[in-house]
Write an enzyme that holds these catalytic residues in place. Structure first.
Site, PDB file in Angstrom:
ATOM      1  N   GLU A  36       0.861  -1.178   0.000  1.00 17.21           N
ATOM      2  CA  GLU A  36       0.000   0.000   0.000  1.00 17.21           C
ATOM      3  C   GLU A  36       0.902   1.234   0.000  1.00 17.21           C
ATOM      4  O   GLU A  36       1.794   1.334   0.848  1.00 17.21           O
ATOM      5  CB  GLU A  36      -0.879   0.017   1.244  1.00 17.21           C
ATOM      6  N   ARG A 261       5.008 -13.333   9.301  1.00 20.82           N
ATOM      7  CA  ARG A 261       5.684 -12.077   9.022  1.00 20.82           C
ATOM      8  C   ARG A 261       6.977 -12.006   9.829  1.00 20.82           C
ATOM      9  O   ARG A 261       7.158 -12.731  10.806  1.00 20.82           O
ATOM     10  CB  ARG A 261       4.781 -10.892   9.356  1.00 20.82           C
ATOM     11  N   LYS A 271       3.052   0.641   9.885  1.00 20.70           N
ATOM     12  CA  LYS A 271       3.225   1.943   9.254  1.00 20.70           C
ATOM     13  C   LYS A 271       2.465   3.032  10.007  1.00 20.70           C
ATOM     14  O   LYS A 271       2.896   4.192  10.037  1.00 20.70           O
ATOM     15  CB  LYS A 271       2.793   1.873   7.787  1.00 20.70           C
TER      16      LYS A 271
END
Length: 555
Positions: A36, A261, A271
């Site tokens: 993104e 992850r 983020k």
């Protein structure tokens, strides 16, 4: 493939090899990296980048770069540019042009209409609070929206009106009609589209409705023919929605596979939280060398290959875990040890006067750039009557027989120079701090030409006072005082922000470092690895501490 060879593959590779052997999708392998563009990429993204691109390369396939740009509120073209730059810096090239979910807005809209016509999607006028109340929980089935049974014709008309901008934000959404009693709560009529009258960084004001992740993700994969859609574990429950939509739309059957992850101690991979650090001025920006962003690590001096090697070395699992930051730093050292020139810098200077060396004389001495590189070139460093050494390399009295640095009555060698004999020192009457040390040198003890017969067990680095350049050196500690700052449910992660994570000092460096270029990594002898910052100039070099010379991690 032998059983032994197969067992050496990670679980995703095992799936890929089986698909190739079965001729699935003609034996092709097509992966993608879909960030993104709402912030800078961080250390967690490195794992996904390396995994996706390495698989494409290993199995003669292709890897797309697709910007998941479906939320105009948070996305910026600057973020897109930084993402592209980061991936190229890591050494990877995507297939063809950069792709965008916004490339498919028209096709995604048509897919939504297909679902409506099949009676599998409807426009809901309920508020977000009302939908949340109707959803139920893990022990209670949800309840149907009062708008769930609208006719196909009404839904098509209302959805067209949403696209045309006839309704305000938040008044209507398009939902999939799946099962309000599904054990997976994400299958309880998930929202596919919402109204947002906001300017998009690529499509401008053309659209005022935008697809949510669950609708854009799988369909974009399918449009591109992605064979293996690799996601982190938090998307496991989204896979059921992913597969339902592909099945009902009867489109290319991309397969979503989840992996754990990468979390690294003393770093965060949110983020939203990283943006908070930036917005509150706790760091200088997304590329602050303390930040766990790729841009921050690059500016700090981490080599791209070290990050790639780190990601490859930790393996692939199906369970989240935390990797010690010392392991990442180990790979940084390994890479810099091979590539970084050894240079002279004094961070805490103490003046030494060599009383028997001619006043006004400056001698240029040869020193090798990198002893680890057999093809390394040499350079010259200045030597004179007055030099700086590290304050910590002198003691007024040798503490024990194993002390080999400078003290009165002791001999010590200067790197690539001469052996000194310490005679005396001056102190500040007010503080007692040593201000100047006086030594003599052995003229026939020059490094590489020593015929003095004098012994010196210790070797110190130094810079010549008259030729040394004043430099700004930024010393870094962990950004957080806790190894897992986001793991405490009862505390804000900012409570663990390390106020001592940056200290700026004035140091003195050899004159060759006036030519250092931004990003160039060097080893300050005996002190650690440093990199020239983007703020550096010939008149005032600026260096970031990259990593210490030694660490605790042992492979």
């Amino acid at each position: 493939m032998s059983t032994e060879a197969r067992e050496s593959l990670n679980f995703i590779e095992q799936i890929i090899v089986e698909d190739i052997q079965n001729g699935k999708h003609g034996g092709s392998v097509y992966t993608r990296f879909p960030p993104e563009p709402n912030g800078f990429l961080h250390v967690g993204h490195c794992r996904a980048i390396v995994l996706n691109f390495d698989l494409g390369l290993k199995y003669n396939g292709k890897t797309n770069l697709r910007m998941d740009d479906t939320n105009p509120t948070t996305e910026k073209t600057d973020y897109v540019d930084n993402i592209k730059n980061d991936i190229k810096w890591l050494g990877y090239e995507w297939d063809g042009d950069v792709l965008y979910s916004s490339d498919y807005f028209e096709q995604l809209y048509d897919y939504a209409v297909v679902l409506i016509k099949k009676g599998l999607a409807y426009v809901d006028d309920s508020t977000a609070e009302e939908m949340a109340a109707m959803k139920g929980d893990t022990t209670t089935p949800g309840s149907n929206s009062p708008f769930r049974d609208r006719s196909i014709e009404e839904n098509i008309t209302l959805f067209a009106g949403m696209r045309a901008g006839e309704f305000p934000d938040g008044t209507r959404v398009l939902r999939a009609k799946i099962d309000m009693a599904a054990p997976n709560l994400l299958l309880r009529d998930p929202v596919l589209y919402r109204i947002k009258h906001e300017h998009h960084h690529r499509t401008g004001d053309e659209w005022c409705i935008y697809p949510l992740y669950d609708f854009a993700h799988g369909q974009s994969d399918s449009i591109e023919g992605i064979t293996h859609s690799l996601c982190s574990l938090e998307f496991r429950h989204h896979r059921d929605v992913y597969n339902w939509l592909i099945e009902k739309l009867e489109i290319f059957p991309s397969r979503q596979i989840e992996f754990a992850r990468m979390n690294v101690s003393y770093m965060i991979t949110s983020k939203r939280k990283l943006l908070k650090l930036v917005e509150e001025g706790l760091v200088t920006g997304w590329d602050d060398p303390r930040m766990p962003t790729i841009a921050g690590m690059r500016r700090r001096g981490y080599p791209a290959q070290a990050i790639v090697d780190f990601c490859r070395g930790i393996g692939l699992t199906k369970r989240d875990n935390v990797i010690e930051i010392e392991r990442l730093e180990y790979h940084v050292r390994q890479e810099l040890n091979k590539s970084a020139d050894r240079v002279m810098a004094v961070l805490d200077p103490l003046k030494v006067v060599i009383t028997n060396y001619p006043e006004g004389q400056v001698e240029m001495l040869e020193t090798v750039n990198n002893p680890e590189d057999e093809n390394s070139a040499s350079r010259e460093i200045p030597f004179s009557r007055e030099i700086y050494i590290e304050r910590g390399d002198f003691k007024t009295e040798a503490p024990n027989r194993k002390y080999f640095r400078m003290a009165p009555g002791r001999n010590v060698r200067l790197k690539s120079a001469y052996i000194l004999h310490c005679e005396s020192y001056d102190t500040d009457p007010a503080t007692g701090e040593v201000t100047t040390v006086y030594c003599t040198y052995y003229p026939d003890s020059k490094s590489g030409e020593d015929t003095s017969g004098v012994k010196a067990k210790g070797t110190l680095h130094f810079v010549s006072v008259g030729q040394a350049i004043e430099a700004e050196v930024r010393m870094y500690d962990r950004l957080f005082t806790d190894a897992e700052p986001t793991s405490h449910e009862d505390k804000d992660f900012l409570e663990f922000f390390n106020e001592e994570s940056l200290k700026t000092i004035t140091a003195y460096v050899e004159p060759s470092l006036s030519k250092a270029k931004a990003g160039e990594g060097v080893q300050f002898m005996r002190l650690g690895y440093f990199a020239a910052d983007e703020d550096t100039t010939e008149a005032k070099p600026v260096f970031n501490q990259t990593v210490t010379l030694k660490g605790s991690y042992k492979p």
